[in-house]
Design a protein around this motif. Structure first.
Motif, PDB file in Angstrom:
ATOM      1  N   LYS A  74     -69.325  17.719 -27.881  1.00 23.84           N
ATOM      2  CA  LYS A  74     -69.664  16.680 -29.167  1.00 23.84           C
ATOM      3  C   LYS A  74     -71.147  17.193 -29.640  1.00 23.84           C
ATOM      4  N   PRO A  75     -71.095  17.665 -30.926  1.00 26.29           N
ATOM      5  CA  PRO A  75     -72.146  18.027 -31.742  1.00 26.29           C
ATOM      6  C   PRO A  75     -73.167  16.769 -32.129  1.00 26.29           C
ATOM      7  N   TYR A  76     -74.306  17.064 -32.134  1.00 26.37           N
ATOM      8  CA  TYR A  76     -75.461  16.103 -32.737  1.00 26.37           C
ATOM      9  C   TYR A  76     -76.609  16.849 -33.307  1.00 26.37           C
ATOM     10  N   CYS A  77     -77.012  16.350 -34.302  1.00 22.29           N
ATOM     11  CA  CYS A  77     -77.969  16.992 -35.133  1.00 22.29           C
ATOM     12  C   CYS A  77     -79.220  16.227 -35.699  1.00 22.29           C
ATOM     13  N   GLY A  78     -80.421  16.679 -35.804  1.00 27.03           N
ATOM     14  CA  GLY A  78     -81.408  16.100 -36.249  1.00 27.03           C
ATOM     15  C   GLY A  78     -81.680  16.162 -37.783  1.00 27.03           C
ATOM     16  N   VAL A  79     -81.759  15.036 -38.486  1.00 26.38           N
ATOM     17  CA  VAL A  79     -82.070  15.069 -39.935  1.00 26.38           C
ATOM     18  C   VAL A  79     -83.088  14.457 -40.280  1.00 26.38           C
ATOM     19  N   THR A  80     -83.582  14.634 -41.583  1.00 32.83           N
ATOM     20  CA  THR A  80     -84.560  13.956 -42.325  1.00 32.83           C
ATOM     21  C   THR A  80     -83.815  12.499 -42.817  1.00 32.83           C
ATOM     22  N   ASP A  81     -85.158  11.594 -43.011  1.00 34.01           N
ATOM     23  CA  ASP A  81     -84.521  10.335 -43.345  1.00 34.01           C
ATOM     24  C   ASP A  81     -83.693  10.175 -44.296  1.00 34.01           C
ATOM     25  N   ASP A  82     -82.551   9.138 -44.008  1.00 36.25           N
ATOM     26  CA  ASP A  82     -81.610   8.715 -45.093  1.00 36.25           C
ATOM     27  C   ASP A  82     -80.741   9.654 -45.545  1.00 36.25           C
ATOM     28  N   ILE A  83     -80.346  10.828 -44.805  1.00 36.49           N
ATOM     29  CA  ILE A  83     -79.488  11.814 -44.897  1.00 36.49           C
ATOM     30  C   ILE A  83     -78.068  11.183 -44.405  1.00 36.49           C
ATOM     31  N   THR A  84     -76.986  11.568 -44.901  1.00 34.60           N
ATOM     32  CA  THR A  84     -75.784  11.227 -44.394  1.00 34.60           C
ATOM     33  C   THR A  84     -75.229  12.847 -44.157  1.00 34.60           C
ATOM     34  N   VAL A  85     -74.312  12.829 -42.815  1.00 30.54           N
ATOM     35  CA  VAL A  85     -73.771  13.913 -42.503  1.00 30.54           C
ATOM     36  C   VAL A  85     -72.065  13.824 -42.455  1.00 30.54           C
ATOM     37  N   THR A  86     -71.502  14.634 -42.783  1.00 32.49           N
ATOM     38  CA  THR A  86     -69.929  14.605 -42.883  1.00 32.49           C
ATOM     39  C   THR A  86     -69.323  16.043 -42.550  1.00 32.49           C
ATOM     40  N   PRO A  87     -68.221  15.875 -41.862  1.00 27.30           N
ATOM     41  CA  PRO A  87     -67.884  14.928 -40.881  1.00 27.30           C
ATOM     42  C   PRO A  87     -68.890  14.386 -39.980  1.00 27.30           C
TER      43      PRO A  87
ATOM     44  N   LYS B  16     -68.661  13.108 -32.084  1.00 27.44           N
ATOM     45  CA  LYS B  16     -67.221  12.789 -31.793  1.00 27.44           C
ATOM     46  C   LYS B  16     -66.943  14.185 -30.965  1.00 27.44           C
ATOM     47  N   TRP B  17     -65.820  14.241 -30.003  1.00 24.62           N
ATOM     48  CA  TRP B  17     -65.247  15.200 -29.374  1.00 24.62           C
ATOM     49  C   TRP B  17     -64.562  16.282 -30.334  1.00 24.62           C
ATOM     50  N   ILE B  18     -65.033  17.510 -30.298  1.00 23.15           N
ATOM     51  CA  ILE B  18     -64.242  18.392 -31.233  1.00 23.15           C
ATOM     52  C   ILE B  18     -64.194  19.792 -30.666  1.00 23.15           C
ATOM     53  N   ASP B  19     -63.322  20.663 -31.270  1.00 23.56           N
ATOM     54  CA  ASP B  19     -62.941  21.873 -30.711  1.00 23.56           C
ATOM     55  C   ASP B  19     -64.228  22.818 -31.480  1.00 23.56           C
ATOM     56  N   PHE B  20     -65.209  23.540 -30.888  1.00 24.74           N
ATOM     57  CA  PHE B  20     -66.202  24.113 -31.369  1.00 24.74           C
ATOM     58  C   PHE B  20     -65.771  25.873 -31.159  1.00 24.74           C
ATOM     59  N   SER B  21     -64.622  26.393 -30.932  1.00 31.53           N
ATOM     60  CA  SER B  21     -64.319  27.598 -30.505  1.00 31.53           C
ATOM     61  C   SER B  21     -64.505  28.632 -31.511  1.00 31.53           C
ATOM     62  N   THR B  22     -64.310  27.890 -32.908  1.00 27.10           N
ATOM     63  CA  THR B  22     -64.702  28.584 -34.270  1.00 27.10           C
ATOM     64  C   THR B  22     -65.708  27.613 -34.859  1.00 27.10           C
ATOM     65  N   PRO B  23     -66.492  28.531 -35.938  1.00 32.11           N
ATOM     66  CA  PRO B  23     -67.506  27.936 -36.687  1.00 32.11           C
ATOM     67  C   PRO B  23     -66.985  26.569 -37.313  1.00 32.11           C
ATOM     68  N   HIS B  24     -67.918  25.634 -37.500  1.00 29.25           N
ATOM     69  CA  HIS B  24     -67.758  24.582 -38.179  1.00 29.25           C
ATOM     70  C   HIS B  24     -68.725  24.148 -39.314  1.00 29.25           C
ATOM     71  N   LYS B  25     -68.100  23.503 -40.471  1.00 31.56           N
ATOM     72  CA  LYS B  25     -69.029  23.328 -41.547  1.00 31.56           C
ATOM     73  C   LYS B  25     -69.297  21.682 -41.550  1.00 31.56           C
ATOM     74  N   PHE B  26     -70.574  21.334 -41.717  1.00 31.64           N
ATOM     75  CA  PHE B  26     -71.074  19.982 -41.971  1.00 31.64           C
ATOM     76  C   PHE B  26     -71.639  19.875 -43.130  1.00 31.64           C
ATOM     77  N   THR B  27     -71.436  18.974 -44.080  1.00 28.84           N
ATOM     78  CA  THR B  27     -72.050  18.689 -45.192  1.00 28.84           C
ATOM     79  C   THR B  27     -73.238  17.524 -45.218  1.00 28.84           C
ATOM     80  N   LEU B  28     -74.373  18.019 -45.638  1.00 26.91           N
ATOM     81  CA  LEU B  28     -75.752  16.880 -45.610  1.00 26.91           C
ATOM     82  C   LEU B  28     -76.083  16.680 -46.852  1.00 26.91           C
ATOM     83  N   ILE B  29     -76.094  15.236 -47.210  1.00 29.47           N
ATOM     84  CA  ILE B  29     -76.315  14.709 -48.598  1.00 29.47           C
ATOM     85  C   ILE B  29     -77.626  13.982 -48.469  1.00 29.47           C
ATOM     86  N   SER B  30     -78.714  14.164 -49.312  1.00 32.81           N
ATOM     87  CA  SER B  30     -79.913  13.550 -49.293  1.00 32.81           C
ATOM     88  C   SER B  30     -79.935  12.121 -49.509  1.00 32.81           C
ATOM     89  N   GLY B  31     -80.593  11.344 -49.437  1.00 32.02           N
ATOM     90  CA  GLY B  31     -80.958  10.077 -49.484  1.00 32.02           C
ATOM     91  C   GLY B  31     -80.617   9.618 -50.756  1.00 32.02           C
TER      92      GLY B  31
END
Length: 134
Positions: free
Chosen positions: A86-99, A103-118
């Motif tokens: 399960k991945p977790y990240c620290g972000v600045t205020d009001d940011i959304t992270v997608t996906p 949640k449990w996922i397979d991290f045996s390959t690199p994953h991309k996460f999109t951060l969107i500002s407030g």
């Protein structure tokens, strides 16, 4: 007495509705604010026992998170099963992270996460790569 309670409830409702008009909400019901900051400050990966599986938690300050190139490099402890973490990240205020994380996922390959500002005007795609400790 009932009339006073109804008037009081109506007054409080009107005040709350007016105060919420300062910031609109997005399609997920989250407030859209004026904040333009958009970066990941830390990252962690939990195993099936909900404990960190990383040798060292990547942060902006230790250089494992590159906010310019939007990359995160993490090293998991020897023997970690990266197919169920399960991945977790620290972000600045009001940011959304997608996906969304956590949640449990397979991290045996690199994953991309999109951060969107407030303010929803800045998008950054972070690539997270996890390797196993040798």
């Amino acid at each position: 007495m009932k009339t006073k309670i109804i008037y009081l409830f109506a007054l409080i409702s009107a005040i709350l509705m007016v105060s919420c008009e300062d910031y609109p909400v997005d399609d997920k019901g989250l407030l859209i604010t004026d904040k333009a900051t958009c970066y990941m400050s830390s990252f962690n990966l939990l195993g099936s026992d909900n404990q960190s599986v990383l040798v060292r938690v990547p942060t902006y300050s230790n250089g494992d998170i590159d906010t310019i190139n939007c990359t995160v490099k993490a090293v998991a402890k020897y023997g970690t099963n990266l197919t169920h973490v399960k991945p977790y990240c620290g972000v600045t205020d009001d940011i959304t992270v997608t996906p969304s994380m956590g949640k449990w996922i397979d991290f045996s390959t690199p994953h991309k996460f999109t951060l969107i500002s407030g303010n929803r005007k800045i998008k950054k795609e972070y690539t997270i790569t996890v390797t196993i400790q040798e």
